[in-house]
Design an enzyme around this catalytic site. Structure first.
Site, PDB file in Angstrom:
ATOM      1  N   PHE A 189       0.817  -1.220   0.000  1.00  0.00           N
ATOM      2  CA  PHE A 189       0.000   0.000   0.000  1.00  0.00           C
ATOM      3  C   PHE A 189       0.852   1.272   0.000  1.00  0.00           C
ATOM      4  O   PHE A 189       0.360   2.349   0.328  1.00  0.00           O
ATOM      5  CB  PHE A 189      -0.938  -0.002   1.211  1.00  0.00           C
ATOM      6  CG  PHE A 189      -1.871  -1.184   1.250  1.00  0.00           C
ATOM      7  CD1 PHE A 189      -3.055  -1.165   0.526  1.00  0.00           C
ATOM      8  CD2 PHE A 189      -1.551  -2.324   1.973  1.00  0.00           C
ATOM      9  CE1 PHE A 189      -3.918  -2.272   0.545  1.00  0.00           C
ATOM     10  CE2 PHE A 189      -2.403  -3.425   2.001  1.00  0.00           C
ATOM     11  CZ  PHE A 189      -3.589  -3.393   1.287  1.00  0.00           C
TER      12      PHE A 189
ATOM     13  N   ALA B   8      -9.448  19.061  -3.416  1.00  0.00           N
ATOM     14  CA  ALA B   8      -9.891  19.229  -4.813  1.00  0.00           C
ATOM     15  C   ALA B   8      -8.802  19.883  -5.649  1.00  0.00           C
ATOM     16  O   ALA B   8      -7.974  20.629  -5.149  1.00  0.00           O
ATOM     17  CB  ALA B   8     -11.150  20.081  -4.846  1.00  0.00           C
TER      18      ALA B   8
ATOM     19  N   CYS C 253      -0.655   4.238 -10.653  1.00  0.00           N
ATOM     20  CA  CYS C 253      -1.493   3.323  -9.866  1.00  0.00           C
ATOM     21  C   CYS C 253      -2.984   3.617  -9.982  1.00  0.00           C
ATOM     22  O   CYS C 253      -3.730   2.846 -10.597  1.00  0.00           O
ATOM     23  CB  CYS C 253      -1.058   3.356  -8.409  1.00  0.00           C
ATOM     24  SG  CYS C 253       0.679   2.893  -8.211  1.00  0.00           S
TER      25      CYS C 253
HETATM   26  C1  UGA Z   1      -1.541   5.137  -4.536  1.00  0.00           C
HETATM   27  C2  UGA Z   1      -2.141   4.775  -3.161  1.00  0.00           C
HETATM   28  O1  UGA Z   1      -2.289   5.950  -2.366  1.00  0.00           O
HETATM   29  C3  UGA Z   1      -1.232   3.782  -2.410  1.00  0.00           C
HETATM   30  O2  UGA Z   1      -1.841   3.387  -1.188  1.00  0.00           O
HETATM   31  C4  UGA Z   1      -1.012   2.554  -3.300  1.00  0.00           C
HETATM   32  O3  UGA Z   1      -0.140   1.626  -2.680  1.00  0.00           O
HETATM   33  C5  UGA Z   1      -0.418   2.984  -4.627  1.00  0.00           C
HETATM   34  O4  UGA Z   1      -1.305   3.936  -5.262  1.00  0.00           O
HETATM   35  C6  UGA Z   1      -0.248   1.768  -5.482  1.00  0.00           C
HETATM   36  O5  UGA Z   1      -1.250   1.224  -5.957  1.00  0.00           O
HETATM   37  O6  UGA Z   1       0.874   1.270  -5.609  1.00  0.00           O
HETATM   38  P1  UGA Z   1       0.386   6.841  -5.342  1.00  0.00           P
HETATM   39  O7  UGA Z   1      -0.008   6.490  -6.750  1.00  0.00           O
HETATM   40  O8  UGA Z   1       1.835   6.848  -4.990  1.00  0.00           O
HETATM   41  O9  UGA Z   1      -0.314   5.816  -4.290  1.00  0.00           O
HETATM   42  O10 UGA Z   1      -0.161   8.288  -5.107  1.00  0.00           O
HETATM   43  P2  UGA Z   1      -1.145   9.051  -4.075  1.00  0.00           P
HETATM   44  O11 UGA Z   1      -0.332   9.752  -3.070  1.00  0.00           O
HETATM   45  O12 UGA Z   1      -2.248   8.189  -3.609  1.00  0.00           O
HETATM   46  O13 UGA Z   1      -1.734  10.165  -5.072  1.00  0.00           O
HETATM   47  C7  UGA Z   1      -2.425   9.783  -6.272  1.00  0.00           C
HETATM   48  C8  UGA Z   1      -2.898  10.986  -7.026  1.00  0.00           C
HETATM   49  O14 UGA Z   1      -4.008  11.581  -6.346  1.00  0.00           O
HETATM   50  C9  UGA Z   1      -1.873  12.101  -7.206  1.00  0.00           C
HETATM   51  O15 UGA Z   1      -1.916  12.521  -8.563  1.00  0.00           O
HETATM   52  C10 UGA Z   1      -2.347  13.196  -6.266  1.00  0.00           C
HETATM   53  O16 UGA Z   1      -2.000  14.467  -6.740  1.00  0.00           O
HETATM   54  C11 UGA Z   1      -3.858  12.977  -6.298  1.00  0.00           C
HETATM   55  N1  UGA Z   1      -4.573  13.469  -5.091  1.00  0.00           N
HETATM   56  C12 UGA Z   1      -4.348  12.910  -3.874  1.00  0.00           C
HETATM   57  C13 UGA Z   1      -5.517  14.476  -5.222  1.00  0.00           C
HETATM   58  O17 UGA Z   1      -5.761  14.984  -6.340  1.00  0.00           O
HETATM   59  N2  UGA Z   1      -6.201  14.900  -4.110  1.00  0.00           N
HETATM   60  C14 UGA Z   1      -5.993  14.372  -2.899  1.00  0.00           C
HETATM   61  O18 UGA Z   1      -6.663  14.810  -1.933  1.00  0.00           O
HETATM   62  C15 UGA Z   1      -5.034  13.353  -2.768  1.00  0.00           C
END
Ligand code: UGA
Length: 468
Positions: free
Chosen positions: A148, A263, A271
């Site tokens: 995760f 937002a 991922c």
């Molecule tokens: C995501 C999951 O959070 C991990 O738990 C999981 O292990 C991983 O995928 C995976 O499948 O390997 P990750 O892709 O590293 O992790 O990125 P996140 O930090 O979750 O962010 C994902 C996207 O959502 C980013 O583009 C971020 O900018 C966006 N985001 C995040 C938003 O637009 N708003 C938010 O409030 C949070």
């Protein structure tokens, strides 16, 4: 324990270094020998805070090694499969070819008593299919232990995870012996993760299908939360409300929680986008239309945020961006990584370039990857140089250094003080006070611009409000 980690990308390289830090003897294996050479020198082939230090530490203790040859796995007691499962080039499905190829390549090197445990994100049913690759080795226990970790905080997420999930044959009931002690693969994984379990990290043992689905469902839920708040941002823009305040207030309810309720331009990376599409494909194959449709809406709302951002840019340039000097702050899919896979920032930059804008992109870490992938865009490392002469600035990835920009200083570099803060991280009032016209996504700044303009023209505020 002696452990092999097969696949040394974002997941495997971190897992190998973390296991060595826990005291195991680990070999990381990958078919890419350039990557192996780099890792063997203690440098990660990608930017991940804290990983280089962990690699150097592991290599210096002699417990961490890397190899391009599968033969190096021969002595391991546990083999972790950490290869990529990207989206198929022709459908929403996950491409499992690397996983099957790696498992088949491992078979000749499986010692007696060794176990195989997958960590990659896979569609439900994959473990049963992999069992057929191991058909001649029915003695080898197979498990699924989803990961995760998030890029950017991967080291911390691996050393202090929220939970450990083990998918084992027979599920939870089969994981205990007659005396109530863990046995079989559960006991092996308990030994691997002993320092984490001792520190009180919760572990859940379940059947294969549940373990596979836990990971997909968790990512689908995170994506749902982000798309929910982004749908609210559209409603906020239409009504004059502020989505940042709305999200903050909602998040104070512990049943909701404020994380992933920010937002903006939406999610990208290697991922969430491919996982929700794979989830759609899985649901469709199982005739579960509700999940298929749900994920379709989550995906569509997410992609619409990119289009909305482009439309705001056009509006701020008087209807067309053709010939306008546009500076894009950020190329990585999120801060603290150099990963540009499905980067919302680069998608918007490309759309603006296609509409005739002269786009300059800057980013603290991701420019080498971005320049290789998109030679048609102009990339400039220095933020100051990138900002010089801009007609429009778009903040598309919220690196700390962009959050801390001083409006008056930036104002001296650009040609027009016009900003799209597509990550809703800047203090709009401060930028407006320095003479900027700034727009966010759902932050009420759309209304502020209208009100300010109409007031200048002498219209009463009430008619401006009616204009929403
Ligand atoms: C995501 C999951 O959070 C991990 O738990 C999981 O292990 C991983 O995928 C995976 O499948 O390997 P990750 O892709 O590293 O992790 O990125 P996140 O930090 O979750 O962010 C994902 C996207 O959502 C980013 O583009 C971020 O900018 C966006 N985001 C995040 C938003 O637009 N708003 C938010 O409030 C949070």
């Amino acid at each position: 324990m002696k452990i092999s980690v097969i696949g040394c990308g974002y997941l495997g390289a971190v897992h190998a270094a973390t296991l060595a830090a826990m005291g195991h003897t680990v070999v990381g294996i990958d078919v890419d020998s350039a990557k192996i050479d780099q890792l063997s020198r203690g440098t990660a082939p990608f930017y991940e805070p804290g990983l280089d230090e962990l690699l150097v530490e592991g290599l210096s203790t002699g417990r961490l090694h890397f190899s391009a040859s599968m033969a190096a796995a021969a002595e391991a007691e546990v083999h972790f499969l950490c290869v990529g499962t990207p989206q198929s080039k022709t459908s929403n499905d996950a491409d499992l070819s690397y996983l099957f190829a790696a498992t088949a390549a491992l078979v000749p090197y499986l010692a007696e008593g060794a176990a195989v445990v997958g960590k990659s994100t896979v569609p439900v049913g994959t473990v049963m299919l992999l069992r057929s690759v191991l058909a001649d080795r029915k003695d080898v226990p197979l498990g699924w232990n989803p990961e995760f970790l998030r890029q950017g905080t991967a080291v911390k997420d691996s050393l202090v995870p929220d939970r450990l999930v083990y998918g084992v044959a027979g599920g939870r009931d089969a994981s205990l012996d007659a005396t109530g002690h863990a046995h079989g693969l559960t006991a092996v994984l308990d030994a691997v993760y002993e320092p984490l379990l001792r520190a009180g990290i919760p572990r859940l043992v379940c059947a294969y299908a549940t373990a596979e689905l836990i990971k997909s469902a968790a990512n689908a839920y995170l994506a749902t939360k982000i798309s929910f708040i982004n749908a609210m941002s559209e409603l906020c823009d239409a009504s004059g409300a502020d989505v940042t305040e709305l999200g903050e207030a909602m998040g104070l309810d512990p049943r909701i929680g404020g994380r992933y309720l920010h937002a903006g331009l939406g999610f990208g990376g290697g991922c969430l986008p491919k996982d929700i599409r794979s989830f759609r494909a899985q649901a469709a194959a199982l005739d579960v239309d509700s999940v298929d449709q749900w994920m379709g809406v989550v995906d569509a709302i997410n992609l619409a945020q990119r289009h909305r951002t482009v439309e705001i840019a056009r509006e701020l340039c008087g209807g067309s961006v053709r010939g306008q000097a546009v500076t894009v702050l950020g190329a990585a899919f999120k801060p603290d990584t150099d990963d540009i896979r499905d980067s919302p920032a680069l998608d918007v930059a490309l759309q603006l370039a296609t509409l005739g804008a002269q786009v300059t992109v800057t980013d603290p870490k991701a420019l080498p990857n971005a320049a290789m992938r998109y030679p048609q865009l102009r990339f400039v490392q220095s933020t100051d140089v990138a900002l010089a002469g801009a007609d429009l600035v778009l903040l598309l990835t919220e690196w700390d250094e962009y959050r801390q920009l001083v409006p008056a200083d930036v104002g001296l570099k650009v040609r027009r003080r016009t900003m799209v803060d597509a990550r809703n991280v800047l203090h709009a009032a401060e930028w407006e006070a320095a003479g900027w016209h700034i727009r966010g996504l759902g932050t009420g700044t759309a209304g502020r611009g209208t009100l300010a303009r109409e007031r200048t023209l002498g219209a009463p505020a009430s008619s401006a409000v009616r204009a929403f």
